[in-house]
Design a protein around this motif. Structure first.
Motif, PDB file in Angstrom:
ATOM      1  N   ILE A  86      45.251  63.428  48.361  1.00 34.10           N
ATOM      2  CA  ILE A  86      44.430  63.292  49.570  1.00 34.10           C
ATOM      3  C   ILE A  86      42.954  63.044  49.238  1.00 34.10           C
ATOM      4  O   ILE A  86      42.362  62.066  49.739  1.00 34.10           O
ATOM      5  CB  ILE A  86      44.602  64.508  50.500  1.00 34.10           C
ATOM      6  CG1 ILE A  86      45.943  64.423  51.235  1.00 34.10           C
ATOM      7  CG2 ILE A  86      43.482  64.583  51.527  1.00 34.10           C
ATOM      8  CD1 ILE A  86      46.068  63.266  52.209  1.00 34.10           C
ATOM      9  N   SER A 101      49.878  65.960  57.817  1.00 27.61           N
ATOM     10  CA  SER A 101      49.772  67.091  56.897  1.00 27.61           C
ATOM     11  C   SER A 101      50.718  68.210  57.325  1.00 27.61           C
ATOM     12  O   SER A 101      51.043  68.358  58.514  1.00 27.61           O
ATOM     13  CB  SER A 101      48.331  67.616  56.895  1.00 27.61           C
ATOM     14  OG  SER A 101      48.213  68.791  56.132  1.00 27.61           O
ATOM     15  N   CYS A 120      43.834  63.684  62.221  1.00 24.71           N
ATOM     16  CA  CYS A 120      45.001  64.050  61.416  1.00 24.71           C
ATOM     17  C   CYS A 120      46.053  64.681  62.322  1.00 24.71           C
ATOM     18  O   CYS A 120      45.760  65.151  63.417  1.00 24.71           O
ATOM     19  CB  CYS A 120      44.596  65.025  60.312  1.00 24.71           C
ATOM     20  SG  CYS A 120      43.477  64.316  59.082  1.00 24.71           S
ATOM     21  N   TYR A 122      49.639  67.284  62.372  1.00 22.15           N
ATOM     22  CA  TYR A 122      50.330  68.331  61.633  1.00 22.15           C
ATOM     23  C   TYR A 122      51.824  68.335  61.950  1.00 22.15           C
ATOM     24  O   TYR A 122      52.242  67.977  63.049  1.00 22.15           O
ATOM     25  CB  TYR A 122      49.740  69.702  61.975  1.00 22.15           C
ATOM     26  CG  TYR A 122      48.247  69.759  61.771  1.00 22.15           C
ATOM     27  CD1 TYR A 122      47.711  69.974  60.508  1.00 22.15           C
ATOM     28  CD2 TYR A 122      47.361  69.562  62.843  1.00 22.15           C
ATOM     29  CE1 TYR A 122      46.337  70.012  60.314  1.00 22.15           C
ATOM     30  CE2 TYR A 122      45.994  69.593  62.656  1.00 22.15           C
ATOM     31  CZ  TYR A 122      45.486  69.822  61.388  1.00 22.15           C
ATOM     32  OH  TYR A 122      44.139  69.846  61.201  1.00 22.15           O
TER      33      TYR A 122
END
Length: 241
Positions: A86, A101, A120, A122
């Motif tokens: 990353i 992630s 991002c 999850y």
């Protein structure tokens, strides 16, 4: 070698020191009318954070070929070798992107707010419903113009070759009708995972970005066939590096 605690301190410490800038970044965002410029501005601090980690660990990145800047959203698809993937990719890829992630990362102090700002997403690997939610969020982000990075292996290979890509890993590209950009990364496991007690060792990580694959390919091939094709492309280039 460096102890992992020193790098971990750098990761959390750098994020903590830069956390005071979060509100400033959010405030300034409002006055940047151009979408691409606003997106680029948002990721300036994460790039500095990533480069600081690499400098602390003594990691150098060698890029093979060009690293194009895509103005349109794309799905970056990379193999997943180690924990340093990353920061290496954030520091190297020119275009701003968010990434998928594991849910545990949400608990790391200071990082979550920045990751949210980067768009991002999850996922809880143990919860099937979480996978469905992640897919919907990813499609929405791509439709809104934000690029995404995904690791279709689902977990780190730790330098033991590239593992099979998960079925349906590229579904978000199919649904959002965006280009797939395969990315090959090699050497991060040598920095950490292959060392005793995960000590950090200086080294070189190699990166190569392959030609984009247009979404029209899904008219000719199934999702699984495209996933397998991308896997083979990355494997072939990985073995050449």
């Amino acid at each position: 070698m460096l102890h992992t605690a020193k790098v971990l301190f750098t990761i959390i410490g750098a994020a903590g020191l830069k956390s005071f800038k979060l509100n400033e970044v959010k405030r300034k965002q409002q006055y940047i009318e151009d979408f691409h410029e606003r997106n680029r501005f948002t990721q300036l601090q994460p790039k500095l954070w990533a480069r600081n980690i690499l400098n602390t660990a003594g990691v150098k990145v060698k890029v093979h070929g060009d690293l194009p800047y895509y103005k349109e959203p794309v799905l970056y698809v990379a193999n997943h070798e180690g924990n340093f993937d990353i920061p290496v990719l954030i520091s190297t890829i020119l275009q701003p992107f968010g990434f998928v992630s594991k849910q545990e990362v949400e608990k790391i102090p200071f990082l979550k707010d920045w990751m949210d700002l980067m768009h991002c997403i999850y996922i809880d690997r143990k919860d099937r419903r979480s996978g469905v939610k992640m897919l919907k969020s990813a499609i929405q982000n791509l439709n809104d113009g934000y690029s995404i990075l995904i690791f279709p292996e689902g977990t780190r290979s730790k330098g033991e070759g590239i593992q099979e890509f998960k079925a349906g890993a590229l579904k978000m590209a199919q649904k959002a009708k965006v280009n797939i950009v395969p990315v090959v990364i090699k050497g991060t496991s040598e920095i950490m995972e292959k060392n005793d007690h995960n000590m950090i060792k200086e080294g070189i990580v190699q990166i190569k970005m392959l030609e984009p694959i247009e979404p029209s390919i899904f008219k000719e091939q199934s999702l699984q066939d495209v996933t397998t094709m991308v896997e083979h492309k990355i494997k072939n280039e990985y073995e050449k590096l």
